[in-house]
Motif scaffolding. Structure first.
Motif, PDB file in Angstrom:
ATOM      1  N   ARG A   1       0.769  -1.117   0.023  1.00  0.00           N
ATOM      2  CA  ARG A   1      -0.026   0.085  -0.077  1.00  0.00           C
ATOM      3  C   ARG A   1       0.946   1.339  -0.021  1.00  0.00           C
ATOM      4  NH1 ARG A   1      -3.478  -0.637   4.571  1.00  0.00           N
ATOM      5  NH2 ARG A   1      -4.678  -1.934   3.128  1.00  0.00           N
ATOM      6  N   TYR A   2       0.629   2.012  -1.069  1.00  0.00           N
ATOM      7  CA  TYR A   2       1.492   3.180  -1.203  1.00  0.00           C
ATOM      8  C   TYR A   2       1.057   4.325  -0.500  1.00  0.00           C
ATOM      9  CZ  TYR A   2       3.626   0.511  -4.884  1.00  0.00           C
ATOM     10  OH  TYR A   2       4.572  -0.878  -5.415  1.00  0.00           O
ATOM     11  N   ASP A   3       1.955   5.508  -0.258  1.00  0.00           N
ATOM     12  CA  ASP A   3       1.326   6.701   0.372  1.00  0.00           C
ATOM     13  C   ASP A   3       0.296   7.209  -0.305  1.00  0.00           C
ATOM     14  OD1 ASP A   3       3.296   6.427   2.488  1.00  0.00           O
ATOM     15  OD2 ASP A   3       4.702   7.702   1.241  1.00  0.00           O
ATOM     16  N   ASP A   4      -0.102   7.253  -1.547  1.00  0.00           N
ATOM     17  CA  ASP A   4      -0.991   7.825  -2.141  1.00  0.00           C
ATOM     18  C   ASP A   4      -2.237   7.067  -2.328  1.00  0.00           C
ATOM     19  OD1 ASP A   4      -0.434   5.706  -4.170  1.00  0.00           O
ATOM     20  OD2 ASP A   4       0.228   7.040  -5.529  1.00  0.00           O
ATOM     21  N   GLY A   5      -2.356   5.910  -1.505  1.00  0.00           N
ATOM     22  CA  GLY A   5      -3.597   5.199  -1.587  1.00  0.00           C
ATOM     23  C   GLY A   5      -3.633   3.859  -2.482  1.00  0.00           C
ATOM     24  N   ASP A   6      -2.612   4.021  -3.409  1.00  0.00           N
ATOM     25  CA  ASP A   6      -2.604   2.639  -4.442  1.00  0.00           C
ATOM     26  C   ASP A   6      -2.115   1.655  -3.795  1.00  0.00           C
ATOM     27  OD1 ASP A   6      -3.389   4.244  -6.684  1.00  0.00           O
ATOM     28  OD2 ASP A   6      -1.758   4.721  -7.539  1.00  0.00           O
TER      29      ASP A   6
END
Length: 124
Positions: free
Chosen positions: A13-18
């Protein structure tokens, strides 16, 4: 999430929500890219499938091929460096080893016999 029973991939899970699922080798590539992008480590000088000479556990120089690589954080210093999974040519794959970057030389720069001791001292 880490791989485990019934799950052979990393869920990221990336910081941008992806979010995405990565296989272990893809995870190492992504992590390696992150380390380089954040100036934690320099680019690796060796590539998968590259023919090299590597020192094995007993400090013997052998012809090898790089199978994989990963960044590792050194105890004490906290600095990152590369570790390489090498396959020693002519040996069964059960003898494959993870070796530090200072235990590998390109076949193009294989040291003369009198220089081997220098490389062994650097590897320790």
């Amino acid at each position: 999430k880490l791989p485990g029973p019934g799950r052979s991939f990393y869920h990221v899970r990336y910081d941008d929500g992806d979010e995405e699922d990565l296989e272990p080798h893809e995870m190492w590539i992504a992590f390696s890219d992150w380390c380089v992008a954040n100036d934690e480590i320099e680019l690796t000088e060796f590539d998968p499938n590259q023919n090299v000479c590597a020192f094995d556990r007993s400090k013997v120089k052998r012809e090898a091929v790089i199978k994989s690589f990963r960044p590792v954080q050194r105890e004490g210093s906290g600095k990152w460096s590369w570790s390489y999974l090498v396959h020693f040519l002519g040996w069964n794959s059960r003898h494959d080893e993870w070796v530090d970057e200072n235990c590998i030389v390109s076949r193009a720069t294989v040291p003369k016999e009198e220089d081997v001791e220098y490389y062994l001292l650097e590897a320790e």
